[in-house]
Motif scaffolding. Structure first.
Motif, PDB file in Angstrom:
ATOM      1  N   SER A 189       0.655  -6.156  11.426  1.00 38.12           N
ATOM      2  CA  SER A 189      -0.001  -5.315  12.425  1.00 38.12           C
ATOM      3  C   SER A 189      -1.509  -5.524  12.458  1.00 38.12           C
ATOM      4  N   GLY A 190      -2.011  -6.380  11.574  1.00 38.25           N
ATOM      5  CA  GLY A 190      -3.447  -6.681  11.569  1.00 38.25           C
ATOM      6  C   GLY A 190      -4.270  -5.751  10.715  1.00 38.25           C
ATOM      7  N   THR A 191      -3.611  -4.863   9.981  1.00 33.60           N
ATOM      8  CA  THR A 191      -4.329  -3.911   9.130  1.00 33.60           C
ATOM      9  C   THR A 191      -4.523  -4.501   7.747  1.00 33.60           C
ATOM     10  N   ARG A 192      -5.760  -4.708   7.360  1.00 33.78           N
ATOM     11  CA  ARG A 192      -6.064  -5.242   6.029  1.00 33.78           C
ATOM     12  C   ARG A 192      -7.253  -4.467   5.459  1.00 33.78           C
ATOM     13  N   HIS A 193      -6.957  -3.533   4.586  1.00 26.51           N
ATOM     14  CA  HIS A 193      -8.054  -2.820   3.944  1.00 26.51           C
ATOM     15  C   HIS A 193      -7.832  -2.803   2.438  1.00 26.51           C
ATOM     16  N   ILE A 194      -8.834  -2.339   1.737  1.00 25.61           N
ATOM     17  CA  ILE A 194      -8.872  -2.491   0.285  1.00 25.61           C
ATOM     18  C   ILE A 194      -7.686  -1.809  -0.380  1.00 25.61           C
ATOM     19  N   HIS A 195      -7.365  -0.606   0.060  1.00 27.71           N
ATOM     20  CA  HIS A 195      -6.272   0.123  -0.585  1.00 27.71           C
ATOM     21  C   HIS A 195      -4.951  -0.619  -0.414  1.00 27.71           C
ATOM     22  N   ALA A 196      -4.758  -1.221   0.744  1.00 29.93           N
ATOM     23  CA  ALA A 196      -3.531  -1.997   0.963  1.00 29.93           C
ATOM     24  C   ALA A 196      -3.480  -3.200   0.032  1.00 29.93           C
ATOM     25  N   LEU A 197      -4.615  -3.854  -0.177  1.00 30.96           N
ATOM     26  CA  LEU A 197      -4.654  -4.997  -1.094  1.00 30.96           C
ATOM     27  C   LEU A 197      -4.339  -4.571  -2.527  1.00 30.96           C
ATOM     28  N   GLN A 198      -4.830  -3.402  -2.915  1.00 28.53           N
ATOM     29  CA  GLN A 198      -4.579  -2.932  -4.272  1.00 28.53           C
ATOM     30  C   GLN A 198      -3.100  -2.666  -4.507  1.00 28.53           C
ATOM     31  N   TRP A 199      -2.448  -1.995  -3.552  1.00 25.61           N
ATOM     32  CA  TRP A 199      -1.026  -1.730  -3.725  1.00 25.61           C
ATOM     33  C   TRP A 199      -0.209  -3.005  -3.594  1.00 25.61           C
ATOM     34  N   SER A 200      -0.658  -3.906  -2.746  1.00 24.21           N
ATOM     35  CA  SER A 200       0.028  -5.196  -2.636  1.00 24.21           C
ATOM     36  C   SER A 200      -0.046  -5.948  -3.964  1.00 24.21           C
ATOM     37  N   MET A 201      -1.197  -5.903  -4.598  1.00 27.93           N
ATOM     38  CA  MET A 201      -1.356  -6.570  -5.896  1.00 27.93           C
ATOM     39  C   MET A 201      -0.411  -5.963  -6.932  1.00 27.93           C
ATOM     40  N   LYS A 202      -0.275  -4.631  -6.941  1.00 28.54           N
ATOM     41  CA  LYS A 202       0.626  -3.988  -7.901  1.00 28.54           C
ATOM     42  C   LYS A 202       2.074  -4.368  -7.636  1.00 28.54           C
ATOM     43  N   ALA A 203       2.433  -4.475  -6.347  1.00 34.35           N
ATOM     44  CA  ALA A 203       3.807  -4.866  -6.014  1.00 34.35           C
ATOM     45  C   ALA A 203       4.085  -6.294  -6.463  1.00 34.35           C
ATOM     46  N   HIS A 204       3.144  -7.199  -6.236  1.00 28.35           N
ATOM     47  CA  HIS A 204       3.326  -8.587  -6.682  1.00 28.35           C
ATOM     48  C   HIS A 204       3.353  -8.668  -8.208  1.00 28.35           C
ATOM     49  N   GLN A 205       2.597  -7.802  -8.862  1.00 27.13           N
ATOM     50  CA  GLN A 205       2.610  -7.790 -10.324  1.00 27.13           C
ATOM     51  C   GLN A 205       3.981  -7.371 -10.841  1.00 27.13           C
ATOM     52  N   GLN A 206       4.569  -6.342 -10.227  1.00 21.18           N
ATOM     53  CA  GLN A 206       5.908  -5.923 -10.633  1.00 21.18           C
ATOM     54  C   GLN A 206       6.944  -7.002 -10.342  1.00 21.18           C
ATOM     55  N   ALA A 207       6.733  -7.733  -9.228  1.00 19.12           N
ATOM     56  CA  ALA A 207       7.662  -8.805  -8.869  1.00 19.12           C
ATOM     57  C   ALA A 207       7.405 -10.080  -9.665  1.00 19.12           C
ATOM     58  N   LYS A 208       6.369 -10.054 -10.513  1.00 20.94           N
ATOM     59  CA  LYS A 208       5.982 -11.208 -11.331  1.00 20.94           C
ATOM     60  C   LYS A 208       5.635 -12.430 -10.480  1.00 20.94           C
ATOM     61  N   ASN A 209       5.031 -12.150  -9.345  1.00 26.74           N
ATOM     62  CA  ASN A 209       4.542 -13.218  -8.475  1.00 26.74           C
ATOM     63  C   ASN A 209       3.079 -13.464  -8.845  1.00 26.74           C
ATOM     64  N   TRP A 210       2.888 -14.156  -9.948  1.00 29.76           N
ATOM     65  CA  TRP A 210       1.555 -14.250 -10.545  1.00 29.76           C
ATOM     66  C   TRP A 210       0.542 -15.035  -9.717  1.00 29.76           C
ATOM     67  N   PRO A 211       0.908 -16.107  -9.029  1.00 28.19           N
ATOM     68  CA  PRO A 211      -0.097 -16.775  -8.188  1.00 28.19           C
ATOM     69  C   PRO A 211      -0.674 -15.851  -7.119  1.00 28.19           C
ATOM     70  N   GLU A 212       0.189 -15.012  -6.523  1.00 27.95           N
ATOM     71  CA  GLU A 212      -0.301 -14.076  -5.514  1.00 27.95           C
ATOM     72  C   GLU A 212      -1.142 -12.979  -6.157  1.00 27.95           C
ATOM     73  N   VAL A 213      -0.785 -12.569  -7.372  1.00 30.46           N
ATOM     74  CA  VAL A 213      -1.607 -11.585  -8.090  1.00 30.46           C
ATOM     75  C   VAL A 213      -3.016 -12.129  -8.298  1.00 30.46           C
ATOM     76  N   LEU A 214      -3.103 -13.389  -8.716  1.00 29.94           N
ATOM     77  CA  LEU A 214      -4.421 -13.999  -8.932  1.00 29.94           C
ATOM     78  C   LEU A 214      -5.217 -14.060  -7.631  1.00 29.94           C
ATOM     79  N   ARG A 215      -4.545 -14.401  -6.536  1.00 31.01           N
ATOM     80  CA  ARG A 215      -5.243 -14.485  -5.245  1.00 31.01           C
ATOM     81  C   ARG A 215      -5.787 -13.119  -4.841  1.00 31.01           C
ATOM     82  N   LEU A 216      -4.978 -12.082  -5.026  1.00 31.52           N
ATOM     83  CA  LEU A 216      -5.417 -10.739  -4.645  1.00 31.52           C
ATOM     84  C   LEU A 216      -6.514 -10.225  -5.579  1.00 31.52           C
ATOM     85  N   VAL A 217      -6.429 -10.566  -6.857  1.00 35.94           N
ATOM     86  CA  VAL A 217      -7.489 -10.158  -7.789  1.00 35.94           C
ATOM     87  C   VAL A 217      -8.820 -10.775  -7.364  1.00 35.94           C
TER      88      VAL A 217
END
Length: 398
Positions: free
Chosen positions: A181-209
């Protein structure tokens, strides 16, 4: 003052009317054959005023009667708005107070008002989630799907609640819809990072960090810890062979490659796959930037073969470093081990004994005794070797 002026005006009007009526000799005749009515002009005026008042009252009563249904509907609507808004306020208050049962009940009352239904549903979903009622939570959230004005709020709520419920795949679906939908703000990135961390998608975690670090949205300690966890998982993956671990290490930015924790893990991973030369280069680069005992241990494990120029180069590096850190037990143990491998017996004994005297950990004591025992055994000094073997065994027990 205004009341006094009104009283004066009324008194003046009454006096004027009384005086005018007293000296008014006029008559009014109403003739309707065969009837005739005679009356004074004053009485006629009084009758006209009374008739006007009566007609006005009748008209007002008529309009009040016909408008009664609309007024009742407006009253009910205002009452419903007051009750709905009060329910919304009570729901928010109870949610912040941690009374989630009260919050959900108040949200149900607030949802009776269409304007508040969406927000009340989000509050109800959060309250149900806190009470570990996923079915009711999903029911609340389903009621907001068709409200386009609350799309971002709904998706953010869904992401947060699903991450908290350890459902990273479903949370990432909400994140993908949010990003679409084109919405990209800091809080969304933070929760996205936590979701990728739980999914053990580490390359995406590094990108979001890295992205969050650019916005200064992560505490430096948390950022460093997340990087360490991600690199630890990536480099410790047993499915990597020598070629794939090199590809992984090549993608690591230079700023991260020289950090001790990451460099130590990388050197260990490279050593375990027989890439000792790459491990040595990694350790030397990291030690040049920041000294760390973990990297020194990895450097010791990456020792080259006996008699090779690479091993001699390692010994030279360690001798230069020990001049700057003469009391570093880990470095002394490393230099002694390298000299032992190169069969430089005198140097090996001196540095191993130095490491033994400066050691503060049982691990180092044990390893120093073991290396000294191996050295004496290689020299045929069985008694000294046996003594160090005994000390090594005791250090293992302690």
């Amino acid at each position: 003052m205004r009341l006094l002026l009104w009283l004066v005006a009324l008194m003046a009007a009454a006096i004027g009317i009384a005086v005018t009526a007293r000296f008014n000799p006029g008559n009014v005749v109403i003739f309707y054959p065969p009837h005739r009515i005679d009356m004074s002009l004053n009485f006629f005026v009084v009758l006209e005023v009374l008739l006007f008042i009566l007609l006005y009252a009748l008209v007002r009563a008529f309009f009040a009667t016909t408008s009664m249904p609309a007024r009742v509907a407006a009253y009910r609507r205002r009452k419903r708005e007051r009750d709905g808004n009060k329910g919304l306020r009570d729901a928010l208050k109870a949610l912040f107070e941690g009374r989630f049962g009260h919050a959900e009940k108040a949200a149900a009352k607030a949802a009776d008002l269409p304007e508040n239904a969406g927000l009340a549903a989000l509050i109800g979903a959060r309250a149900a989630h806190r009470m570990r009622e996923p079915a009711r939570r999903d029911t609340w959230l389903a009621g907001t799907v068709h409200d386009s004005s609350l799309k971002t709020a709904r998706l953010m709520t869904v992401t947060e609640l699903l991450v908290d419920d350890h459902q990273p795949e479903a949370a990432l679906e909400a994140v993908a819809e949010l990003n679409a939908s084109g919405t990209r703000h800091i809080h969304a990135l933070q929760w996205s990072m936590k979701a990728h961390q739980q999914a053990k998608n580490w390359p995406e975690v590094l990108r979001l960090v890295r992205s969050l670090d650019k916005h200064k949205a992560l505490h430096p300690a948390l950022s460093a810890r997340l990087r360490e966890l991600a690199y630890d998982a990536l480099l410790s993956d047993s499915s990597h062979d020598a070629e794939s671990i090199q590809r992984v290490w090549a993608t690591v930015p230079q700023a991260d490659r020289i950090k001790p924790y990451i460099a130590a893990h990388a050197a260990t991973a490279l050593n375990s796959r027989g890439l000792h030369e790459e491990a040595r280069a990694t350790a030397e680069e990291a030690l040049a930037a920041e000294w760390d005992d973990r990297v020194v241990r990895a450097y010791r494990d990456a020792a080259a073969s006996s008699g090779t120029p690479a091993l001699l180069a390692q010994i030279e590096h360690c001798e230069q470093w020990i001049k700057q850190r003469p009391n570093d037990a880990e470095l002394a143990l490393t230099l002694g081990s390298l000299c032992l491998k190169q069969k430089l017996w005198g140097k090996a004994q001196r540095y191993l004994e130095q490491a033994l005297s400066d050691a503060t950990e049982s691990r180092m004591v044990r390893e120093s005794h073991l290396k000294l025992a191996q050295m004496h055994e290689a020299l045929g000094q069985t008694e000294q070797a046996a003594a160090h073997f005994r000390q090594c065994a005791l250090a293992s027990i302690l």
